[in-house]
Design a protein around this motif. Structure first.
Motif, PDB file in Angstrom:
ATOM      1  N   ARG A 205     -13.254  -0.462  -5.691  1.00 22.24           N
ATOM      2  CA  ARG A 205     -12.675  -1.473  -4.806  1.00 22.24           C
ATOM      3  C   ARG A 205     -13.650  -2.626  -4.590  1.00 22.24           C
ATOM      4  O   ARG A 205     -14.753  -2.430  -4.104  1.00 22.24           O
ATOM      5  CB  ARG A 205     -12.375  -0.819  -3.455  1.00 22.24           C
ATOM      6  CG  ARG A 205     -11.541  -1.629  -2.507  1.00 22.24           C
ATOM      7  CD  ARG A 205     -11.515  -0.917  -1.158  1.00 22.24           C
ATOM      8  NE  ARG A 205     -10.562  -1.477  -0.211  1.00 22.24           N
ATOM      9  CZ  ARG A 205     -10.706  -2.628   0.397  1.00 22.24           C
ATOM     10  NH1 ARG A 205     -11.746  -3.365   0.134  1.00 22.24           N
ATOM     11  NH2 ARG A 205      -9.801  -3.044   1.257  1.00 22.24           N
ATOM     12  N   PRO A 206     -13.246  -3.837  -4.935  1.00 24.74           N
ATOM     13  CA  PRO A 206     -14.115  -4.983  -4.649  1.00 24.74           C
ATOM     14  C   PRO A 206     -14.011  -5.319  -3.176  1.00 24.74           C
ATOM     15  O   PRO A 206     -13.046  -4.915  -2.522  1.00 24.74           O
ATOM     16  CB  PRO A 206     -13.488  -6.101  -5.483  1.00 24.74           C
ATOM     17  CG  PRO A 206     -12.036  -5.726  -5.574  1.00 24.74           C
ATOM     18  CD  PRO A 206     -11.965  -4.227  -5.535  1.00 24.74           C
ATOM     19  N   PRO A 207     -14.971  -6.050  -2.601  1.00 26.45           N
ATOM     20  CA  PRO A 207     -14.814  -6.466  -1.214  1.00 26.45           C
ATOM     21  C   PRO A 207     -13.521  -7.265  -1.073  1.00 26.45           C
ATOM     22  O   PRO A 207     -13.169  -8.044  -1.948  1.00 26.45           O
ATOM     23  CB  PRO A 207     -16.022  -7.375  -0.964  1.00 26.45           C
ATOM     24  CG  PRO A 207     -16.976  -7.081  -2.065  1.00 26.45           C
ATOM     25  CD  PRO A 207     -16.174  -6.591  -3.227  1.00 26.45           C
ATOM     26  N   GLY A 208     -12.826  -7.031  -0.006  1.00 22.89           N
ATOM     27  CA  GLY A 208     -11.560  -7.741   0.204  1.00 22.89           C
ATOM     28  C   GLY A 208     -10.807  -7.062   1.305  1.00 22.89           C
ATOM     29  O   GLY A 208     -11.003  -5.870   1.567  1.00 22.89           O
TER      30      GLY A 208
ATOM     31  N   PHE B  34      -5.862  -6.405  -5.410  1.00 21.59           N
ATOM     32  CA  PHE B  34      -6.345  -5.025  -5.369  1.00 21.59           C
ATOM     33  C   PHE B  34      -6.500  -4.483  -3.951  1.00 21.59           C
ATOM     34  O   PHE B  34      -6.139  -3.342  -3.665  1.00 21.59           O
ATOM     35  CB  PHE B  34      -7.698  -4.962  -6.102  1.00 21.59           C
ATOM     36  CG  PHE B  34      -8.153  -3.572  -6.435  1.00 21.59           C
ATOM     37  CD1 PHE B  34      -7.877  -3.021  -7.678  1.00 21.59           C
ATOM     38  CD2 PHE B  34      -8.857  -2.810  -5.513  1.00 21.59           C
ATOM     39  CE1 PHE B  34      -8.302  -1.739  -7.995  1.00 21.59           C
ATOM     40  CE2 PHE B  34      -9.284  -1.522  -5.825  1.00 21.59           C
ATOM     41  CZ  PHE B  34      -9.003  -0.989  -7.070  1.00 21.59           C
ATOM     42  N   SER B  35      -7.022  -5.309  -3.054  1.00 24.77           N
ATOM     43  CA  SER B  35      -7.314  -4.808  -1.704  1.00 24.77           C
ATOM     44  C   SER B  35      -6.046  -4.491  -0.928  1.00 24.77           C
ATOM     45  O   SER B  35      -6.061  -3.666  -0.008  1.00 24.77           O
ATOM     46  CB  SER B  35      -8.135  -5.836  -0.922  1.00 24.77           C
ATOM     47  OG  SER B  35      -9.330  -6.088  -1.592  1.00 24.77           O
ATOM     48  N   VAL B  36      -4.957  -5.180  -1.264  1.00 25.10           N
ATOM     49  CA  VAL B  36      -3.682  -4.898  -0.615  1.00 25.10           C
ATOM     50  C   VAL B  36      -3.009  -3.691  -1.280  1.00 25.10           C
ATOM     51  O   VAL B  36      -2.550  -2.774  -0.600  1.00 25.10           O
ATOM     52  CB  VAL B  36      -2.765  -6.146  -0.652  1.00 25.10           C
ATOM     53  CG1 VAL B  36      -1.366  -5.815  -0.180  1.00 25.10           C
ATOM     54  CG2 VAL B  36      -3.376  -7.270   0.188  1.00 25.10           C
ATOM     55  N   TYR B  37      -2.989  -3.659  -2.594  1.00 24.21           N
ATOM     56  CA  TYR B  37      -2.301  -2.582  -3.316  1.00 24.21           C
ATOM     57  C   TYR B  37      -3.140  -1.289  -3.305  1.00 24.21           C
ATOM     58  O   TYR B  37      -2.905  -0.387  -2.514  1.00 24.21           O
ATOM     59  CB  TYR B  37      -2.019  -3.020  -4.761  1.00 24.21           C
ATOM     60  CG  TYR B  37      -0.817  -3.927  -4.930  1.00 24.21           C
ATOM     61  CD1 TYR B  37      -0.802  -5.212  -4.403  1.00 24.21           C
ATOM     62  CD2 TYR B  37       0.310  -3.518  -5.634  1.00 24.21           C
ATOM     63  CE1 TYR B  37       0.289  -6.057  -4.575  1.00 24.21           C
ATOM     64  CE2 TYR B  37       1.409  -4.350  -5.818  1.00 24.21           C
ATOM     65  CZ  TYR B  37       1.389  -5.611  -5.283  1.00 24.21           C
ATOM     66  OH  TYR B  37       2.480  -6.438  -5.453  1.00 24.21           O
TER      67      TYR B  37
ATOM     68  N   SER C  73       0.838  -1.202   0.000  1.00 27.87           N
ATOM     69  CA  SER C  73       0.000   0.000   0.000  1.00 27.87           C
ATOM     70  C   SER C  73       0.871   1.248   0.000  1.00 27.87           C
ATOM     71  O   SER C  73       0.554   2.226  -0.684  1.00 27.87           O
ATOM     72  CB  SER C  73      -0.935  -0.005   1.201  1.00 27.87           C
ATOM     73  OG  SER C  73      -0.180   0.011   2.377  1.00 27.87           O
ATOM     74  N   LEU C  74       1.961   1.209   0.737  1.00 30.57           N
ATOM     75  CA  LEU C  74       2.809   2.404   0.786  1.00 30.57           C
ATOM     76  C   LEU C  74       3.588   2.585  -0.519  1.00 30.57           C
ATOM     77  O   LEU C  74       3.800   3.716  -0.970  1.00 30.57           O
ATOM     78  CB  LEU C  74       3.733   2.344   2.008  1.00 30.57           C
ATOM     79  CG  LEU C  74       2.974   2.507   3.341  1.00 30.57           C
ATOM     80  CD1 LEU C  74       3.829   2.100   4.529  1.00 30.57           C
ATOM     81  CD2 LEU C  74       2.482   3.952   3.518  1.00 30.57           C
ATOM     82  N   ALA C  75       3.980   1.486  -1.166  1.00 25.78           N
ATOM     83  CA  ALA C  75       4.632   1.621  -2.480  1.00 25.78           C
ATOM     84  C   ALA C  75       3.633   2.132  -3.510  1.00 25.78           C
ATOM     85  O   ALA C  75       3.965   2.965  -4.366  1.00 25.78           O
ATOM     86  CB  ALA C  75       5.231   0.289  -2.921  1.00 25.78           C
ATOM     87  N   THR C  76       2.392   1.661  -3.432  1.00 25.32           N
ATOM     88  CA  THR C  76       1.360   2.158  -4.356  1.00 25.32           C
ATOM     89  C   THR C  76       1.081   3.633  -4.067  1.00 25.32           C
ATOM     90  O   THR C  76       0.915   4.443  -4.991  1.00 25.32           O
ATOM     91  CB  THR C  76       0.073   1.317  -4.224  1.00 25.32           C
ATOM     92  OG1 THR C  76       0.409  -0.045  -4.501  1.00 25.32           O
ATOM     93  CG2 THR C  76      -1.004   1.784  -5.187  1.00 25.32           C
ATOM     94  N   TYR C  77       1.071   3.991  -2.791  1.00 30.77           N
ATOM     95  CA  TYR C  77       0.868   5.396  -2.439  1.00 30.77           C
ATOM     96  C   TYR C  77       2.014   6.255  -2.995  1.00 30.77           C
ATOM     97  O   TYR C  77       1.790   7.352  -3.525  1.00 30.77           O
ATOM     98  CB  TYR C  77       0.750   5.562  -0.918  1.00 30.77           C
ATOM     99  CG  TYR C  77       0.105   6.877  -0.536  1.00 30.77           C
ATOM    100  CD1 TYR C  77      -1.272   7.049  -0.640  1.00 30.77           C
ATOM    101  CD2 TYR C  77       0.879   7.956  -0.105  1.00 30.77           C
ATOM    102  CE1 TYR C  77      -1.863   8.262  -0.326  1.00 30.77           C
ATOM    103  CE2 TYR C  77       0.294   9.169   0.216  1.00 30.77           C
ATOM    104  CZ  TYR C  77      -1.085   9.318   0.106  1.00 30.77           C
ATOM    105  OH  TYR C  77      -1.673  10.518   0.407  1.00 30.77           O
ATOM    106  N   GLY C  78       3.235   5.741  -2.908  1.00 30.03           N
ATOM    107  CA  GLY C  78       4.392   6.444  -3.474  1.00 30.03           C
ATOM    108  C   GLY C  78       4.239   6.639  -4.978  1.00 30.03           C
ATOM    109  O   GLY C  78       4.525   7.711  -5.524  1.00 30.03           O
TER     110      GLY C  78
END
Ligand code: ARG
Ligand code: ZN
Length: 539
Positions: A445-448, A461-464, A416-421
């Protein structure tokens, strides 16, 4: 634009048997050119679909049970919220998975066989001969192991190796090779607190992978050479090791290859010797590193040295045939590093670089100190989707590499932080405003679940994107000052260590002065987080 993005992803799926987490990156990116400034992310949940498609194309996808609506936070959160001063949480008490059934693992909720009780590897000294024609490895690995408890027997994670001998402090040791473990009995028990030199000699077929994550990981022999892609559990396919991110160590690699061939590993190049019999390359990584971040390449590479911000050494590896085409990417590193230093704090390692290898498309990996990409994904014109992937892997050097996850269920701290970067960089370039991409990602965002995903969800997706949305929600909740202080302190306080989600929550609470129990429950432990972002607090 939906179609563009979908086509891009679908093409990748068709072309690629090895599709990595960057699938999820690409959804958030404008594909090359096209003039569109904002990507429509209201498309169906491609990342998740793609991730599962890929898992099934590589065979033996992990069996998963459907995620419950909400998951009770792990015990570390309570512990660490109560004690914000951060001792890393033991990895031995998974809460959302049933207790480990593998007595030789350390209880990782997602990969119970990984890790080995009672040992802490300080240093790996790996000497490895790769015979490309025969596709074999012959190796000796010396490990400085500190025993954290008294052990008559200890194990290493080991898959695919034929073990020739084991010594402990130069004394022959008894060993048994199980399918996933090397079981070692020293001639006398190892005492708690003592350190021993454990030396394992082995040989094996080089091109060997594990599939426990649903994606092939390990050693890949290519027509022109080889590379390793270890995340999460592939190091053990070519290296007997404590293959868990909670145990970071320093590394020295001595790689013997055929005459004229280049071998590349993490760190700095100590020496290169060349004889008619073959070439030897010695690399050292002196910063603590998790095994999943090992880089090891062989082939017709040129090592390209440059200098980044404030003298940071930039050491890249590009195939000689690509030397000219890849120069724009090498030229782009300094500006990206300088930008991330502005938001995340000083570059946390000794050097950076790009390694661009001859893999199938879809390879992107934050190998420590030199990120790994596939030559087929970088076409020489620096597109927005390429900018995104380059930024993502660079941001991982702060989030994942300097500070590593203590358990694989904490992988959202990396992704998530790399995607945020990556979003921050695209915003900075004027490609996509961050608040727009965050809102669109939330809408699609799908449920996850974000924290504590299943194995099948860990690169989805839910992690990234879902995790990056949670990060944006955190920023809006605690304000920019506390938010950027949190990210910087996370790296400056914990560089060189492995941390849990509980540690992150504790630091967020300490930095902001707020009780964030409800926030994290809603945004990272719920499979259905709020449908809109919070209102920004001032500051
Ligand atoms: N950490 C990588 C990235 O997002 C993804 C690697 C996924 N691993 C794998 N074996 N597919 O940057
Ligand atoms: Zn990533």
């Amino acid at each position: 634009m939906n179609n563009l993005v979908n086509n891009l992803v679908n093409n990748l799926v068709k072309r690629s048997w090895l599709l990595l987490g960057c699938v999820a990156l690409l959804i958030g990116c404008s594909s090359a050119g096209g003039g569109s400034r904002v990507v429509d992310l209201t498309a169906p949940p491609v990342g998740l679909t793609v991730a599962s498609t890929v898992a099934s194309t590589v065979g033996s996808p992990p069996v998963t049970t459907p995620a419950p609506e909400t998951v009770a936070p792990d015990t570390s959160i309570t512990t660490n919220s109560a004690h914000p001063d951060d001792a890393p949480t033991a990895v031995t008490t998974p809460s959302t998975a049933s207790p480990s059934t593998d007595p030789d693992g350390i209880g990782d909720p997602l990969f119970p066989a990984l890790g080995n009780p009672g040992i802490d590897v300080q240093h790996y000294d790996i000497e490895l001969t790769f015979d490309h024609a025969a596709d074999t490895l012959t190796a000796v690995v010396g490990m400085d192991i500190r025993f954290t408890e008294t052990r008559r027997e200890f194990t290493l994670d080991s898959v695919s190796q034929e073990i020739d001998s084991v010594t402990v402090d130069d004394h022959p040791a008894q060993f048994v090779k199980d399918p996933q473990e090397l079981r070692i009995t020293p001639s006398s028990p190892a005492a708690a607190g003592s350190t021993s030199r454990v030396t394992v000699r082995y040989h094996q077929k080089a091109n060997s992978q594990t599939h426990d994550s649903g994606l092939p990981t390990g050693w890949f022999t290519t027509p022109g050479g080889s590379y390793v892609l270890n995340e999460p559990d592939g190091a053990r396919a070519w290296l007997p090791s404590n293959d868990h991110p909670s145990d970071k160590a320093t590394f020295r690699f001595t790689i013997h290859v055929a005459a004229g061939v280049t071998a590349v590993a993490n760190g700095g190049l100590d020496s290169h010797t060349s004889t008619t019999a073959g070439d030897t390359w010695v690399w050292s990584e002196n910063r603590p590193m998790a095994t999943y971040l090992i880089q090891l390449l062989t082939g017709d590479y040129e090592i390209v040295d440059a200098t980044g911000p404030h003298g940071l050494p930039l050491i890249s590896a590009v195939l000689r045939q690509d030397r000219t085409a890849m120069q724009p990417y090498l030229d782009g590193m300094s500006a990206q590093i300088a930008f991330f230093e502005g938001v995340f704090g000083p570059y946390p390692l000794d050097r950076y670089g790009l390694a661009i290898t001859d893999s199938a498309p879809g390879l992107a990996m934050e190998t420590q100190g030199r990120s790994l990409f596939s030559r087929t994904d970088l076409d020489g014109n620096v597109s927005n989707s390429e900018e995104a992937v380059l930024a993502h892997e660079l941001a991982h050097q702060w989030f994942g590499d300097a500070v590593s996850p203590a358990r694989w269920s904490d992988v959202w701290l990396n992704e998530s932080l790399a995607t945020y970067g990556q979003w921050l960089w695209l915003d900075h370039l004027g490609v996509q405003p961050l608040d727009v991409v965050a809102r669109q990602s939330l809408a699609s965002r799908p449920p996850g679940i974000t924290a504590d995903p299943s194995v099948a969800e860990m690169f989805g997706f839910s992690v990234y994107e879902g995790g990056a949305v949670a990060v944006q929600a955190l920023r809006l909740t605690i304000g920019d000052d506390a938010f950027f202080t949190l990210l910087r302190s996370w790296v400056s306080d914990f560089n060189g260590t492995s941390r849990t989600t509980g540690n992150f929550i504790a630091l967020a609470e300490k930095t902001s002065g707020k009780d964030l129990t409800g926030f994290f429950h809603d945004w990272i432990y719920s499979t259905r987080p709020p449908t809109s972002l919070p209102k920004a607090v001032p500051g």
